[in-house]
Design a protein around this motif. Sequence first.
Motif, mmCIF file in Angstrom:
data_model
loop_
_atom_site.group_PDB
_atom_site.id
_atom_site.type_symbol
_atom_site.label_atom_id
_atom_site.label_comp_id
_atom_site.label_asym_id
_atom_site.label_seq_id
_atom_site.Cartn_x
_atom_site.Cartn_y
_atom_site.Cartn_z
ATOM 1 N N MET A 1 0.818 -1.212 0.000
ATOM 2 C CA MET A 1 0.000 0.000 0.000
ATOM 3 C C MET A 1 0.854 1.265 0.000
ATOM 4 N N GLN A 2 2.158 1.113 0.256
ATOM 5 C CA GLN A 2 3.045 2.272 0.385
ATOM 6 C C GLN A 2 3.744 2.520 -0.948
ATOM 7 N N LYS A 3 3.198 3.352 -1.776
ATOM 8 C CA LYS A 3 3.708 3.559 -3.134
ATOM 9 C C LYS A 3 5.088 4.191 -3.152
ATOM 10 N N ASN A 4 5.434 4.937 -2.121
ATOM 11 C CA ASN A 4 6.737 5.599 -2.106
ATOM 12 C C ASN A 4 7.878 4.645 -1.782
ATOM 13 N N ILE A 5 7.545 3.440 -1.315
ATOM 14 C CA ILE A 5 8.577 2.463 -0.952
ATOM 15 C C ILE A 5 8.730 1.398 -2.032
ATOM 16 N N ALA A 6 7.670 1.156 -2.786
ATOM 17 C CA ALA A 6 7.669 0.063 -3.758
ATOM 18 C C ALA A 6 8.701 0.297 -4.863
ATOM 19 N N SER A 7 9.133 -0.800 -5.482
ATOM 20 C CA SER A 7 10.066 -0.715 -6.592
ATOM 21 C C SER A 7 9.407 -0.050 -7.789
ATOM 22 N N ASN A 8 10.233 0.571 -8.625
ATOM 23 C CA ASN A 8 9.718 1.226 -9.821
ATOM 24 C C ASN A 8 9.589 0.282 -11.002
ATOM 25 N N SER A 9 10.021 -0.970 -10.866
ATOM 26 C CA SER A 9 9.958 -1.897 -11.990
ATOM 27 C C SER A 9 8.515 -2.243 -12.326
ATOM 28 N N ILE A 10 8.274 -2.509 -13.593
ATOM 29 C CA ILE A 10 6.920 -2.820 -14.055
ATOM 30 C C ILE A 10 6.389 -4.073 -13.373
ATOM 31 N N MET A 11 7.248 -5.089 -13.256
ATOM 32 C CA MET A 11 6.815 -6.342 -12.635
ATOM 33 C C MET A 11 6.420 -6.139 -11.173
ATOM 34 N N GLU A 12 7.176 -5.317 -10.459
ATOM 35 C CA GLU A 12 6.853 -5.053 -9.051
ATOM 36 C C GLU A 12 5.548 -4.279 -8.933
ATOM 37 N N LYS A 13 5.312 -3.364 -9.861
ATOM 38 C CA LYS A 13 4.067 -2.606 -9.842
ATOM 39 C C LYS A 13 2.873 -3.530 -10.078
ATOM 40 N N ILE A 14 3.019 -4.450 -11.028
ATOM 41 C CA ILE A 14 1.947 -5.422 -11.292
ATOM 42 C C ILE A 14 1.735 -6.319 -10.074
ATOM 43 N N LYS A 15 2.844 -6.770 -9.480
ATOM 44 C CA LYS A 15 2.765 -7.617 -8.287
ATOM 45 C C LYS A 15 2.032 -6.911 -7.164
ATOM 46 N N ASN A 16 2.320 -5.629 -6.979
ATOM 47 C CA ASN A 16 1.688 -4.878 -5.893
ATOM 48 C C ASN A 16 0.190 -4.699 -6.105
ATOM 49 N N ILE A 17 -0.236 -4.639 -7.352
ATOM 50 C CA ILE A 17 -1.676 -4.562 -7.630
ATOM 51 C C ILE A 17 -2.375 -5.790 -7.057
ATOM 52 N N TYR A 18 -1.792 -6.966 -7.325
ATOM 53 C CA TYR A 18 -2.392 -8.206 -6.817
ATOM 54 C C TYR A 18 -2.259 -8.321 -5.296
ATOM 55 N N LEU A 19 -1.117 -7.889 -4.746
ATOM 56 C CA LEU A 19 -0.947 -7.953 -3.299
ATOM 57 C C LEU A 19 -1.953 -7.063 -2.579
ATOM 58 N N ARG A 20 -2.281 -5.932 -3.176
ATOM 59 C CA ARG A 20 -3.308 -5.068 -2.585
ATOM 60 C C ARG A 20 -4.679 -5.740 -2.626
ATOM 61 N N GLN A 21 -4.961 -6.437 -3.706
ATOM 62 C CA GLN A 21 -6.222 -7.181 -3.807
ATOM 63 C C GLN A 21 -6.289 -8.266 -2.732
ATOM 64 N N TYR A 22 -5.175 -8.972 -2.527
ATOM 65 C CA TYR A 22 -5.142 -10.019 -1.508
ATOM 66 C C TYR A 22 -5.393 -9.424 -0.126
ATOM 67 N N LEU A 23 -4.753 -8.292 0.153
ATOM 68 C CA LEU A 23 -4.955 -7.636 1.443
ATOM 69 C C LEU A 23 -6.422 -7.293 1.677
ATOM 70 N N HIS A 24 -7.084 -6.803 0.651
ATOM 71 C CA HIS A 24 -8.496 -6.438 0.790
ATOM 72 C C HIS A 24 -9.362 -7.658 1.118
ATOM 73 N N GLU A 25 -8.938 -8.839 0.679
ATOM 74 C CA GLU A 25 -9.661 -10.066 1.025
ATOM 75 C C GLU A 25 -9.339 -10.507 2.446
ATOM 76 N N TYR A 26 -8.080 -10.460 2.814
ATOM 77 C CA TYR A 26 -7.681 -10.978 4.119
ATOM 78 C C TYR A 26 -8.144 -10.113 5.290
ATOM 79 N N ILE A 27 -8.311 -8.831 5.064
ATOM 80 C CA ILE A 27 -8.772 -8.005 6.183
ATOM 81 C C ILE A 27 -10.233 -8.267 6.537
ATOM 82 N N LYS A 28 -10.918 -9.071 5.723
ATOM 83 C CA LYS A 28 -12.286 -9.460 6.047
ATOM 84 C C LYS A 28 -12.319 -10.581 7.086
#
Length: 352
Positions: free
Chosen positions: A106-133
């Motif tokens: 969720m911390q965009k200022n810390i995440a890597s600038n690589s395209i793959m890391e950005k794509i990975k973070n999209i999915y990790l954010r989705q997973y977080l939204h499921e797990y906090i339920k």
Amino acid sequence: MITYITVDSTVTGVGKYAYDVYNLLKPESEIIQIIFNKKFMDKYYSTPVMGTKYTALNYFMSKTIYRDIIKDVNSRDNIIHITSQTMKPIFKAKNMVVTIHDVIAMQKNIASNSIMEKIKNIYLRQYLHEYIKYENIITISNYVKSMILENFNINKNNITVISPYVSNNFNHIMDKHMLRKKHGLPENKKLILSVSSNQPRKNLGMVKKVMEGLGTDYKLVRIGSQVGDSITFHNVSQETVNEIYNACDILYFPTLMEGFGYPVVEAFKTGLPVVSSDIEVIREVASDAAILVNPNDLDQNIKAVKNALDNKENLIKKGYSVSDRYSPEVIRNKLIRYYNGIMEDAVRDKTN
């Protein structure tokens, strides 16, 4: 019986956590490693649940590819503990627990600038939204709990803080001379230990600058990726890691963001002074047993390393005391009480 589910190898922090909690509660526990990506195959798991050789297909078609294990796990009445929020949420059993290690995605200022890391973070954010339920969420520090509550609108009573433990395999060894000779480390240098991945948040650029500023009387020892002309160790056993800690003079850990910070406690247990970052999570974990500095201030970091060496006896004494909070016995008792509470609630709900 507790069923732990992991996707990580034990060389990663979250993978180490999974293996540690599983071992802590054996024989009343089992662990299942699900392979989405073959690079996470681990010799410690003799019968992993395999997907196809195509990582993307395993993620996109997971409900079909892993249908047998999903059906098996979802039918169980015992506690199912997902050991990290990086696991794709594919299980829906009765008594689910998840450990959320951080909300770095969720911390965009810390995440890597690589395209793959950005794509990975999209999915990790989705997973977080499921797990906090989930009604049963473990976090590894009060800092992570506060970050979850800051980023998500959820009931704080669903979150319990139970830190990881650091194995008793980390301990003090008296003969530094013998250890340096064994591992080919110079005996005429002050050895600065750095333990981390090469993710941007690990601040390895600062590590390199500090070593350049310290001069030739100091040498960097790395467990992880190469930094400058460091003496570097890869894929070594826990026994060897403990020996490397003991061979060095100080742990330097200028991280920008963590969920916990294993190396800090590992250093405490081995009797090593620590210089780390003056950030909330390290203040929580280290208490007053480390020298904490602005991780972006070069002069302050250089001075802190020298100061830690000058005051090592006091720091070592404090470090031993703080490390007791993270002993296997302490964390085992906390986990047992937590799991017992979940099962008592489940029985109560069933009888009502």
